[in-house]
Design a protein around this motif. Structure first.
Motif, PDB file in Angstrom:
ATOM      1  N   THR A  45       0.941  -1.203   0.215  1.00  0.00           N
ATOM      2  CA  THR A  45      -0.215   0.102   0.051  1.00  0.00           C
ATOM      3  C   THR A  45       0.990   1.289   0.100  1.00  0.00           C
ATOM      4  O   THR A  45       2.149   1.186   0.197  1.00  0.00           O
ATOM      5  CB  THR A  45      -0.926   0.101   1.354  1.00  0.00           C
ATOM      6  OG1 THR A  45      -0.900  -1.314   1.792  1.00  0.00           O
ATOM      7  CG2 THR A  45      -2.113   0.547   0.710  1.00  0.00           C
ATOM      8  N   GLU A  46       0.341   2.390  -0.156  1.00  0.00           N
ATOM      9  CA  GLU A  46       1.087   3.839  -0.197  1.00  0.00           C
ATOM     10  C   GLU A  46       1.963   3.613   0.871  1.00  0.00           C
ATOM     11  O   GLU A  46       1.882   3.199   2.098  1.00  0.00           O
ATOM     12  CB  GLU A  46       0.066   4.729  -0.091  1.00  0.00           C
ATOM     13  CG  GLU A  46      -0.913   4.842  -1.316  1.00  0.00           C
ATOM     14  CD  GLU A  46      -0.281   4.964  -2.849  1.00  0.00           C
ATOM     15  OE1 GLU A  46       0.610   5.781  -2.859  1.00  0.00           O
ATOM     16  OE2 GLU A  46      -0.837   4.117  -3.655  1.00  0.00           O
ATOM     17  N   THR A  47       2.674   4.826   1.063  1.00  0.00           N
ATOM     18  CA  THR A  47       3.862   5.138   1.833  1.00  0.00           C
ATOM     19  C   THR A  47       3.068   5.882   2.886  1.00  0.00           C
ATOM     20  O   THR A  47       1.900   6.455   2.731  1.00  0.00           O
ATOM     21  CB  THR A  47       4.735   5.885   1.173  1.00  0.00           C
ATOM     22  OG1 THR A  47       4.544   6.844   0.567  1.00  0.00           O
ATOM     23  CG2 THR A  47       6.010   4.905   0.228  1.00  0.00           C
ATOM     24  N   GLY A  48       3.803   6.236   3.740  1.00  0.00           N
ATOM     25  CA  GLY A  48       3.172   7.057   4.793  1.00  0.00           C
ATOM     26  C   GLY A  48       3.376   6.143   6.450  1.00  0.00           C
ATOM     27  O   GLY A  48       2.583   6.667   7.263  1.00  0.00           O
ATOM     28  N   VAL A  49       4.000   4.998   6.217  1.00  0.00           N
ATOM     29  CA  VAL A  49       3.939   4.206   7.552  1.00  0.00           C
ATOM     30  C   VAL A  49       4.668   4.500   8.502  1.00  0.00           C
ATOM     31  O   VAL A  49       4.471   4.344   9.571  1.00  0.00           O
ATOM     32  CB  VAL A  49       4.184   2.753   7.114  1.00  0.00           C
ATOM     33  CG1 VAL A  49       4.462   1.569   8.108  1.00  0.00           C
ATOM     34  CG2 VAL A  49       3.255   2.244   5.945  1.00  0.00           C
TER      35      VAL A  49
ATOM     36  N   MET B  49      -5.244   3.002   7.503  1.00  0.00           N
ATOM     37  CA  MET B  49      -4.683   2.992   6.311  1.00  0.00           C
ATOM     38  C   MET B  49      -5.076   1.637   5.361  1.00  0.00           C
ATOM     39  O   MET B  49      -5.136   1.727   4.149  1.00  0.00           O
ATOM     40  CB  MET B  49      -3.027   3.062   6.408  1.00  0.00           C
ATOM     41  CG  MET B  49      -2.754   4.435   6.725  1.00  0.00           C
ATOM     42  SD  MET B  49      -1.023   4.896   7.262  1.00  0.00           S
ATOM     43  CE  MET B  49      -0.385   4.829   5.519  1.00  0.00           C
ATOM     44  N   LEU B  50      -5.085   0.590   6.128  1.00  0.00           N
ATOM     45  CA  LEU B  50      -5.672  -0.582   5.872  1.00  0.00           C
ATOM     46  C   LEU B  50      -6.996  -0.570   5.111  1.00  0.00           C
ATOM     47  O   LEU B  50      -7.185  -1.098   4.043  1.00  0.00           O
ATOM     48  CB  LEU B  50      -5.142  -1.822   6.688  1.00  0.00           C
ATOM     49  CG  LEU B  50      -3.923  -2.268   7.017  1.00  0.00           C
ATOM     50  CD1 LEU B  50      -3.923  -3.242   8.122  1.00  0.00           C
ATOM     51  CD2 LEU B  50      -3.289  -2.705   5.908  1.00  0.00           C
ATOM     52  N   PHE B  51      -7.770   0.014   5.900  1.00  0.00           N
ATOM     53  CA  PHE B  51      -9.221   0.236   5.442  1.00  0.00           C
ATOM     54  C   PHE B  51      -9.349   1.079   4.223  1.00  0.00           C
ATOM     55  O   PHE B  51      -9.778   0.917   3.430  1.00  0.00           O
ATOM     56  CB  PHE B  51     -10.058   0.765   6.680  1.00  0.00           C
ATOM     57  CG  PHE B  51     -10.588   0.059   7.888  1.00  0.00           C
ATOM     58  CD1 PHE B  51     -11.042  -1.171   7.371  1.00  0.00           C
ATOM     59  CD2 PHE B  51     -10.001   0.157   9.049  1.00  0.00           C
ATOM     60  CE1 PHE B  51     -11.493  -2.197   8.550  1.00  0.00           C
ATOM     61  CE2 PHE B  51     -10.498  -0.548  10.015  1.00  0.00           C
ATOM     62  CZ  PHE B  51     -11.143  -1.897   9.689  1.00  0.00           C
ATOM     63  N   GLU B  52      -8.363   2.076   4.095  1.00  0.00           N
ATOM     64  CA  GLU B  52      -8.348   3.041   3.076  1.00  0.00           C
ATOM     65  C   GLU B  52      -7.915   2.193   1.932  1.00  0.00           C
ATOM     66  O   GLU B  52      -8.242   2.392   0.678  1.00  0.00           O
ATOM     67  CB  GLU B  52      -7.476   4.252   3.266  1.00  0.00           C
ATOM     68  CG  GLU B  52      -8.103   5.210   4.251  1.00  0.00           C
ATOM     69  CD  GLU B  52      -7.172   6.039   4.897  1.00  0.00           C
ATOM     70  OE1 GLU B  52      -6.082   6.365   4.482  1.00  0.00           O
ATOM     71  OE2 GLU B  52      -7.304   6.903   5.900  1.00  0.00           O
ATOM     72  N   GLY B  53      -6.964   1.406   1.960  1.00  0.00           N
ATOM     73  CA  GLY B  53      -6.162   0.628   0.993  1.00  0.00           C
ATOM     74  C   GLY B  53      -7.316  -0.221   0.186  1.00  0.00           C
ATOM     75  O   GLY B  53      -7.318  -0.520  -0.616  1.00  0.00           O
ATOM     76  N   TYR B  54      -8.030  -0.844   1.230  1.00  0.00           N
ATOM     77  CA  TYR B  54      -9.248  -1.678   0.755  1.00  0.00           C
ATOM     78  C   TYR B  54     -10.077  -1.126  -0.097  1.00  0.00           C
ATOM     79  O   TYR B  54     -10.410  -1.854  -1.086  1.00  0.00           O
ATOM     80  CB  TYR B  54      -9.676  -2.377   2.178  1.00  0.00           C
ATOM     81  CG  TYR B  54     -10.726  -3.260   1.779  1.00  0.00           C
ATOM     82  CD1 TYR B  54     -10.852  -4.544   1.362  1.00  0.00           C
ATOM     83  CD2 TYR B  54     -12.070  -2.934   1.766  1.00  0.00           C
ATOM     84  CE1 TYR B  54     -11.819  -5.482   1.152  1.00  0.00           C
ATOM     85  CE2 TYR B  54     -13.133  -3.547   1.412  1.00  0.00           C
ATOM     86  CZ  TYR B  54     -13.004  -5.024   1.228  1.00  0.00           C
ATOM     87  OH  TYR B  54     -14.229  -5.783   0.999  1.00  0.00           O
TER      88      TYR B  54
ATOM     89  N   ILE C 131      -8.622  -6.669  -6.888  1.00  0.00           N
ATOM     90  CA  ILE C 131      -9.004  -7.937  -5.962  1.00  0.00           C
ATOM     91  C   ILE C 131      -7.993  -8.595  -5.159  1.00  0.00           C
ATOM     92  O   ILE C 131      -8.027  -8.607  -4.265  1.00  0.00           O
ATOM     93  CB  ILE C 131      -9.827  -8.772  -6.877  1.00  0.00           C
ATOM     94  CG1 ILE C 131     -11.003  -8.172  -7.148  1.00  0.00           C
ATOM     95  CG2 ILE C 131     -10.306 -10.098  -6.032  1.00  0.00           C
ATOM     96  CD1 ILE C 131     -11.955  -8.769  -8.303  1.00  0.00           C
ATOM     97  N   GLN C 132      -6.811  -8.626  -5.821  1.00  0.00           N
ATOM     98  CA  GLN C 132      -5.763  -9.314  -5.052  1.00  0.00           C
ATOM     99  C   GLN C 132      -5.224  -8.420  -4.083  1.00  0.00           C
ATOM    100  O   GLN C 132      -4.963  -8.940  -2.969  1.00  0.00           O
ATOM    101  CB  GLN C 132      -4.504  -9.912  -6.135  1.00  0.00           C
ATOM    102  CG  GLN C 132      -5.037 -10.836  -7.201  1.00  0.00           C
ATOM    103  CD  GLN C 132      -5.389 -12.235  -6.244  1.00  0.00           C
ATOM    104  OE1 GLN C 132      -4.773 -12.647  -5.299  1.00  0.00           O
ATOM    105  NE2 GLN C 132      -6.424 -12.835  -6.745  1.00  0.00           N
ATOM    106  N   ARG C 133      -5.175  -7.029  -4.197  1.00  0.00           N
ATOM    107  CA  ARG C 133      -4.739  -6.359  -3.340  1.00  0.00           C
ATOM    108  C   ARG C 133      -5.751  -6.295  -2.149  1.00  0.00           C
ATOM    109  O   ARG C 133      -5.398  -6.243  -1.259  1.00  0.00           O
ATOM    110  CB  ARG C 133      -4.567  -4.988  -3.994  1.00  0.00           C
ATOM    111  CG  ARG C 133      -4.001  -3.934  -2.885  1.00  0.00           C
ATOM    112  CD  ARG C 133      -3.598  -2.495  -3.583  1.00  0.00           C
ATOM    113  NE  ARG C 133      -3.501  -1.621  -2.600  1.00  0.00           N
ATOM    114  CZ  ARG C 133      -3.963  -0.367  -2.518  1.00  0.00           C
ATOM    115  NH1 ARG C 133      -4.815  -0.090  -3.824  1.00  0.00           N
ATOM    116  NH2 ARG C 133      -3.781   0.582  -1.768  1.00  0.00           N
ATOM    117  N   ALA C 134      -7.028  -6.198  -2.353  1.00  0.00           N
ATOM    118  CA  ALA C 134      -8.119  -6.316  -1.334  1.00  0.00           C
ATOM    119  C   ALA C 134      -8.045  -7.514  -0.649  1.00  0.00           C
ATOM    120  O   ALA C 134      -8.320  -7.401   0.736  1.00  0.00           O
ATOM    121  CB  ALA C 134      -9.358  -6.010  -2.084  1.00  0.00           C
ATOM    122  N   LEU C 135      -7.868  -8.530  -1.193  1.00  0.00           N
ATOM    123  CA  LEU C 135      -7.649 -10.071  -0.654  1.00  0.00           C
ATOM    124  C   LEU C 135      -6.501  -9.728   0.313  1.00  0.00           C
ATOM    125  O   LEU C 135      -6.469 -10.377   1.605  1.00  0.00           O
ATOM    126  CB  LEU C 135      -7.454 -11.004  -1.579  1.00  0.00           C
ATOM    127  CG  LEU C 135      -8.667 -11.619  -2.186  1.00  0.00           C
ATOM    128  CD1 LEU C 135      -8.547 -12.583  -3.559  1.00  0.00           C
ATOM    129  CD2 LEU C 135      -9.557 -12.227  -1.214  1.00  0.00           C
TER     130      LEU C 135
END
Length: 144
Positions: A23-27, A38-43, A66-70
């Motif tokens: 997922t995007e940077t900013g961790v 951020m996980l919810f946003e990425g989903y 879909i693979q990223r959401a999974l």
């Protein structure tokens, strides 16, 4: 719910999960609460990407979304539940995440946008609740 006494412990594990799923940077420097947000946003972004791929007839974009959401559901959210001390909430979330994994897979196979809509509707209340918790604990504002 998560695998420590509080949801705010283990920031490194959430950071690793977040980095691992691409997922995007900013961790770095983000609180554990923000990492889950951020996980919810990425989903949500991944489901939107898959939906766009379906509408455009772009199989690669749909599958990538879909693979990223999974991966977000499985490796970012589900894998970090504390099933021992999380009680009924952790079990319910585990069941929901398992269902989402099934439905996302079906959406991919069937090329069914309605299933993606269902998956987004099921996750939205969790994202909203997580953001609301942050607003009351530690001044989290939902986006930063």
């Amino acid at each position: 719910m998560f695998s420590t006494a509080t949801a705010y412990a283990r920031p490194q594990q959430f950071a690793n999960a977040y980095r691992h799923i691409g997922t995007e940077t900013g961790v770095s420097g983000a609180t554990p609460h923000r990492l889950v947000a951020m996980l919810f946003e990425g989903y949500m972004d991944a489901v939107a990407q898959a939906r766009g791929g379906m509408r455009a007839g772009n199989v690669e974009r749909k599958s990538r979304g879909i693979q990223r959401a999974l991966r977000i559901v499985g490796e970012g959210l589900r894998e970090n539940l504390d099933m021992k001390s999380g009680g009924r909430l952790a079990q319910d979330l585990n069941d929901l995440y398992g269902y989402l994994e099934l439905r996302l897979t079906q959406a991919n196979i069937r090329n069914d946008e309605a299933i993606l809509d269902e998956c987004q509707r099921l996750m939205q209340p969790l994202q909203d609740a997580w953001n609301a918790i942050g607003e009351t604990v530690g001044g989290f504002s939902g986006r930063g």
